[in-house]
Design a protein around this motif. Structure first.
Motif, PDB file in Angstrom:
ATOM      1  N   UNK A   1      30.911   9.757 -17.770  1.00 57.03           N
ATOM      2  CA  UNK A   1      30.384   8.790 -18.721  1.00 57.03           C
ATOM      3  C   UNK A   1      29.528   7.788 -17.968  1.00 57.03           C
ATOM      4  N   UNK A   2      28.577   7.200 -18.680  1.00 57.11           N
ATOM      5  CA  UNK A   2      27.700   6.214 -18.080  1.00 57.11           C
ATOM      6  C   UNK A   2      27.317   5.216 -19.166  1.00 57.11           C
ATOM      7  N   UNK A   3      27.292   3.934 -18.799  1.00 57.22           N
ATOM      8  CA  UNK A   3      26.947   2.884 -19.749  1.00 57.22           C
ATOM      9  C   UNK A   3      25.565   2.356 -19.418  1.00 57.22           C
TER      10      UNK A   3
ATOM     11  N   UNK B   1      22.369   1.508 -15.327  1.00 59.21           N
ATOM     12  CA  UNK B   1      23.295   2.577 -15.682  1.00 59.21           C
ATOM     13  C   UNK B   1      24.486   2.506 -14.739  1.00 59.21           C
ATOM     14  N   UNK B   2      25.700   2.493 -15.299  1.00 65.84           N
ATOM     15  CA  UNK B   2      26.921   2.438 -14.496  1.00 65.84           C
ATOM     16  C   UNK B   2      27.946   3.354 -15.128  1.00 65.84           C
ATOM     17  N   UNK B   3      28.631   4.169 -14.316  1.00 67.80           N
ATOM     18  CA  UNK B   3      29.652   5.055 -14.857  1.00 67.80           C
ATOM     19  C   UNK B   3      30.282   5.888 -13.773  1.00 67.80           C
TER      20      UNK B   3
ATOM     21  N   UNK C   1      15.268   3.608 -24.416  1.00 68.47           N
ATOM     22  CA  UNK C   1      16.644   4.087 -24.394  1.00 68.47           C
ATOM     23  C   UNK C   1      17.525   3.012 -25.019  1.00 68.47           C
ATOM     24  N   UNK C   2      18.389   3.435 -25.915  1.00 67.80           N
ATOM     25  CA  UNK C   2      19.305   2.495 -26.540  1.00 67.80           C
ATOM     26  C   UNK C   2      20.428   2.141 -25.580  1.00 67.80           C
ATOM     27  N   UNK C   3      20.841   0.877 -25.610  1.00 70.47           N
ATOM     28  CA  UNK C   3      22.004   0.492 -24.824  1.00 70.47           C
ATOM     29  C   UNK C   3      23.241   1.122 -25.425  1.00 70.47           C
ATOM     30  N   UNK C   4      24.224   1.427 -24.586  1.00 68.50           N
ATOM     31  CA  UNK C   4      25.467   1.994 -25.074  1.00 68.50           C
ATOM     32  C   UNK C   4      26.090   2.958 -24.091  1.00 68.50           C
ATOM     33  N   UNK C   5      27.110   3.651 -24.559  1.00 68.79           N
ATOM     34  CA  UNK C   5      27.872   4.607 -23.764  1.00 68.79           C
ATOM     35  C   UNK C   5      27.310   6.006 -23.955  1.00 68.79           C
ATOM     36  N   UNK C   6      27.120   6.721 -22.843  1.00 66.17           N
ATOM     37  CA  UNK C   6      26.571   8.074 -22.862  1.00 66.17           C
ATOM     38  C   UNK C   6      27.490   9.028 -22.107  1.00 66.17           C
ATOM     39  N   UNK C   7      27.484  10.279 -22.549  1.00 68.61           N
ATOM     40  CA  UNK C   7      28.077  11.367 -21.767  1.00 68.61           C
ATOM     41  C   UNK C   7      26.959  11.874 -20.859  1.00 68.61           C
ATOM     42  N   UNK C   8      27.269  12.075 -19.590  1.00 68.43           N
ATOM     43  CA  UNK C   8      26.299  12.629 -18.655  1.00 68.43           C
ATOM     44  C   UNK C   8      26.811  13.995 -18.231  1.00 68.43           C
TER      45      UNK C   8
END
Length: 107
Positions: free
Chosen positions: A20-22, A28-30, A1-8
C-alpha cells in the motif's frame, strides 16, 4: 493524481508483490511486510509522473526482493496498470520486464 490510499503492484519474472502507498501533497509513502516505499508524484501536461524507491527494513530472508536488489527506483507515467521503467542502485540486475501500477483504494 488524487490524494489517498493506493494499492501498489509489482510483476517481475521472479513473481508478484503488492503493498500500500499513501499519496499526499506530492509525496508517496507506504510499504509491505519487508519493504518501505518512498516516492513522489508530479502532475504534468503529459500525465502524472510517479517515482517510487524501495528500501528494505525487514531482514528476514523469507521476504525476497522481486527485483534482485533491495534498493531500486521505479518510475511510471500515468498511474495505471502500465509498464514500469526501472533504474537501479548497486551491482545486481533489477527489474527487466517489470510491470506494475497503482490502484486507488480510498481517500
Amino acid at each position: 493524481m488524487q490524494e489517498g490510499l493506493y494499492k501498489i503492484e509489482f510483476h517481475t519474472v521472479h513473481g508478484t508483490g503488492t503493498g500500500v502507498i499513501f499519496a499526499t501533497a506530492g509525496k508517496l509513502r507506504g510499504g509491505n511486510s519487508a519493504f518501505a516505499f518512498i516516492g513522489s508524484y508530479t502532475d504534468k501536461s503529459d500525465g502524472t509522473h510517479v517515482k517510487v524507491s524501495t528500501q528494505r527494513y525487514n531482514p528476514d530472508p523469507a521476504f525476497r526482493s522481486l527485483f534482485g536488489n533491495d534498493m531500486i527506483t521505479l518510475t511510471l507515467r500515468e498511474p495505471s496498470m502500465a509498464t514500469w521503467s526501472t533504474s537501479r542502485y548497486g551491482a545486481a540486475t533489477a527489474g527487466r520486464g517489470v510491470q506494475g501500477g497503482l490502484t486507488r483504494v480510498s481517500d
